[in-house]
Scaffold this motif. Structure first.
Motif, PDB file in Angstrom:
ATOM      1  N   ARG A 172       0.843  -1.185   0.000  1.00  0.00           N
ATOM      2  CA  ARG A 172       0.000   0.000   0.000  1.00  0.00           C
ATOM      3  C   ARG A 172       0.887   1.246   0.000  1.00  0.00           C
ATOM      4  N   TRP A 173       0.326   2.356  -0.448  1.00  0.00           N
ATOM      5  CA  TRP A 173       1.048   3.626  -0.468  1.00  0.00           C
ATOM      6  C   TRP A 173       0.836   4.378   0.845  1.00  0.00           C
ATOM      7  N   SER A 174       1.704   5.332   1.103  1.00  0.00           N
ATOM      8  CA  SER A 174       1.486   6.235   2.230  1.00  0.00           C
ATOM      9  C   SER A 174       0.222   7.055   1.970  1.00  0.00           C
ATOM     10  N   THR A 175      -0.516   7.311   3.016  1.00  0.00           N
ATOM     11  CA  THR A 175      -1.733   8.121   2.874  1.00  0.00           C
ATOM     12  C   THR A 175      -1.505   9.584   3.229  1.00  0.00           C
ATOM     13  N   ASP A 176      -0.372   9.885   3.890  1.00  0.00           N
ATOM     14  CA  ASP A 176      -0.134  11.258   4.357  1.00  0.00           C
ATOM     15  C   ASP A 176       1.229  11.811   3.962  1.00  0.00           C
ATOM     16  N   GLY A 177       1.967  11.077   3.135  1.00  0.00           N
ATOM     17  CA  GLY A 177       3.282  11.546   2.721  1.00  0.00           C
ATOM     18  C   GLY A 177       4.402  11.158   3.668  1.00  0.00           C
ATOM     19  N   ARG A 178       4.057  10.612   4.832  1.00  0.00           N
ATOM     20  CA  ARG A 178       5.057  10.134   5.779  1.00  0.00           C
ATOM     21  C   ARG A 178       5.258   8.632   5.585  1.00  0.00           C
ATOM     22  N   ALA A 179       6.313   8.106   6.203  1.00  0.00           N
ATOM     23  CA  ALA A 179       6.506   6.659   6.195  1.00  0.00           C
ATOM     24  C   ALA A 179       5.280   5.979   6.794  1.00  0.00           C
ATOM     25  N   ARG A 180       4.928   4.844   6.253  1.00  0.00           N
ATOM     26  CA  ARG A 180       3.778   4.109   6.781  1.00  0.00           C
ATOM     27  C   ARG A 180       4.084   3.610   8.196  1.00  0.00           C
ATOM     28  N   PRO A 181       3.048   3.316   8.992  1.00  0.00           N
ATOM     29  CA  PRO A 181       3.292   2.811  10.350  1.00  0.00           C
ATOM     30  C   PRO A 181       4.227   1.605  10.391  1.00  0.00           C
ATOM     31  N   ALA A 182       4.085   0.674   9.469  1.00  0.00           N
ATOM     32  CA  ALA A 182       4.959  -0.507   9.459  1.00  0.00           C
ATOM     33  C   ALA A 182       6.416  -0.100   9.287  1.00  0.00           C
ATOM     34  N   GLU A 183       6.659   0.860   8.413  1.00  0.00           N
ATOM     35  CA  GLU A 183       8.028   1.311   8.159  1.00  0.00           C
ATOM     36  C   GLU A 183       8.583   2.068   9.361  1.00  0.00           C
ATOM     37  N   ARG A 184       7.755   2.865  10.002  1.00  0.00           N
ATOM     38  CA  ARG A 184       8.206   3.588  11.186  1.00  0.00           C
ATOM     39  C   ARG A 184       8.531   2.620  12.317  1.00  0.00           C
ATOM     40  N   GLN A 185       7.735   1.572  12.465  1.00  0.00           N
ATOM     41  CA  GLN A 185       7.985   0.596  13.519  1.00  0.00           C
ATOM     42  C   GLN A 185       9.285  -0.173  13.263  1.00  0.00           C
ATOM     43  N   LEU A 186       9.550  -0.521  12.015  1.00  0.00           N
ATOM     44  CA  LEU A 186      10.800  -1.203  11.693  1.00  0.00           C
ATOM     45  C   LEU A 186      11.998  -0.299  11.988  1.00  0.00           C
ATOM     46  N   MET A 187      11.899   0.951  11.581  1.00  0.00           N
ATOM     47  CA  MET A 187      13.014   1.869  11.809  1.00  0.00           C
ATOM     48  C   MET A 187      13.227   2.129  13.297  1.00  0.00           C
ATOM     49  N   ALA A 188      12.150   2.156  14.061  1.00  0.00           N
ATOM     50  CA  ALA A 188      12.266   2.318  15.514  1.00  0.00           C
ATOM     51  C   ALA A 188      12.962   1.117  16.142  1.00  0.00           C
ATOM     52  N   ALA A 189      12.861  -0.050  15.490  1.00  0.00           N
ATOM     53  CA  ALA A 189      13.518  -1.258  15.977  1.00  0.00           C
ATOM     54  C   ALA A 189      14.955  -1.376  15.488  1.00  0.00           C
ATOM     55  N   GLY A 190      15.419  -0.364  14.749  1.00  0.00           N
ATOM     56  CA  GLY A 190      16.797  -0.366  14.279  1.00  0.00           C
ATOM     57  C   GLY A 190      16.986  -0.943  12.898  1.00  0.00           C
ATOM     58  N   ILE A 191      15.891  -1.174  12.161  1.00  0.00           N
ATOM     59  CA  ILE A 191      15.973  -1.740  10.818  1.00  0.00           C
ATOM     60  C   ILE A 191      15.638  -0.652   9.806  1.00  0.00           C
ATOM     61  N   TRP A 192      16.655  -0.201   9.063  1.00  0.00           N
ATOM     62  CA  TRP A 192      16.403   0.843   8.066  1.00  0.00           C
ATOM     63  C   TRP A 192      15.588   0.253   6.920  1.00  0.00           C
ATOM     64  N   CYS A 193      14.627   1.032   6.416  1.00  0.00           N
ATOM     65  CA  CYS A 193      13.848   0.602   5.258  1.00  0.00           C
ATOM     66  C   CYS A 193      13.392   1.828   4.479  1.00  0.00           C
ATOM     67  N   PHE A 194      12.973   1.600   3.231  1.00  0.00           N
ATOM     68  CA  PHE A 194      12.438   2.682   2.415  1.00  0.00           C
ATOM     69  C   PHE A 194      11.131   3.189   3.011  1.00  0.00           C
ATOM     70  N   ALA A 195      10.927   4.492   2.918  1.00  0.00           N
ATOM     71  CA  ALA A 195       9.650   5.082   3.302  1.00  0.00           C
ATOM     72  C   ALA A 195       8.801   5.223   2.041  1.00  0.00           C
ATOM     73  N   SER A 196       7.678   4.566   2.026  1.00  0.00           N
ATOM     74  CA  SER A 196       6.809   4.630   0.846  1.00  0.00           C
ATOM     75  C   SER A 196       6.183   6.014   0.723  1.00  0.00           C
ATOM     76  N   PRO A 197       6.173   6.584  -0.465  1.00  0.00           N
ATOM     77  CA  PRO A 197       5.516   7.880  -0.683  1.00  0.00           C
ATOM     78  C   PRO A 197       4.034   7.680  -0.963  1.00  0.00           C
TER      79      PRO A 197
END
Length: 225
Positions: free
Chosen positions: A68-93
């Motif tokens: 799915r795409w971002s709905t607000d231009g920010r990283a999706r919740p799944a991506e933010r949770q991964l990055m908070a856990a120390g796993i870098w990932c692409f932020a979907s636009p």
């Protein structure tokens, strides 16, 4: 409850993993049967991937691309949770930004969108865990998060080929030579699909509206839970 299609209980654990690239690289796919290597495919055509999945009668399909795409231009919740856990990932636009970006930068994400859309009529997107037994679905996953979960710690993305192949070897998945990083990543996605299909514990990041990223339950560390 997941959005899934029930299959006969005696159906073997036939699963697939798909690494999604841009127009030039295309799709790399690996199929497993009961956790062992079965087949692989490389194509630039979505329709060929879907036909291959149907031909080998896959049950669950893990895909390395945003579902799915971002709905607000920010990283999706799944991506933010991964990055908070120390796993870098692409932020979907947002889809609009992906289409407007010059140079086809988000071409691989658009390819992923096309693949999910083509698969979902027969492989509905997984919306929740655990997956109902003997059900058919597709889901989003991420090889670096899979590797960290299987290793039970944050592993180096710079040494991904060596680390990820070693994790496949540990799981008893031996790919034909040559096997580049795209095939290795597809096999990791397939291994996650096997975990999901066979009822092994899996973890989901995010929420259904913007998509779940599903990985195996971390084997040793609590850092990713």
């Amino acid at each position: 409850m997941s959005n899934s299609i029930a299959l006969p209980k005696q159906h073997p654990f036939l699963v697939a993993g798909i690494d999604v690239g841009g127009q030039r690289k295309g799709f790399h796919a690996v199929a497993l049967q009961n956790g062992s290597y079965l087949d692989r495919l490389h194509t630039r055509e979505v329709k060929e991937v879907v036909a291959w999945c149907h031909q080998i009668q896959t049950q669950v399909i893990g895909i390395d691309a945003p579902c799915r795409w971002s709905t607000d231009g920010r990283a999706r919740p799944a991506e933010r949770q991964l990055m908070a856990a120390g796993i870098w990932c692409f932020a979907s636009p947002t889809r609009e930004r992906a289409l407007a970006h010059p140079g086809n930068y988000y071409g691989w994400m658009l390819n992923g969108e096309a693949l999910f859309q083509a698969l979902e009529p027969t492989y509905p997107l997984c919306q929740a865990l655990p997956l109902a037994p003997a059900s058919r679905c597709c889901f989003e996953t991420f090889p670096q998060a899979i590797a960290c979960a299987l290793a039970g710690r944050i592993v180096s993305a710079k040494q991904k080929r060596t680390i990820r192949k070693g994790l496949l070897d540990q799981a008893g998945i031996h790919l034909p030579h040559p096997a580049g990083i795209d095939t290795i990543d597809a096999a990791l996605c397939a291994l996650t699909a096997h975990h999901l299909a066979s009822g092994q514990p899996c973890a989901a990041f995010g929420e259904p509206a913007t998509g779940l990223i599903i990985v195996p339950e971390p084997s040793a560390s609590r850092d990713l839970q």
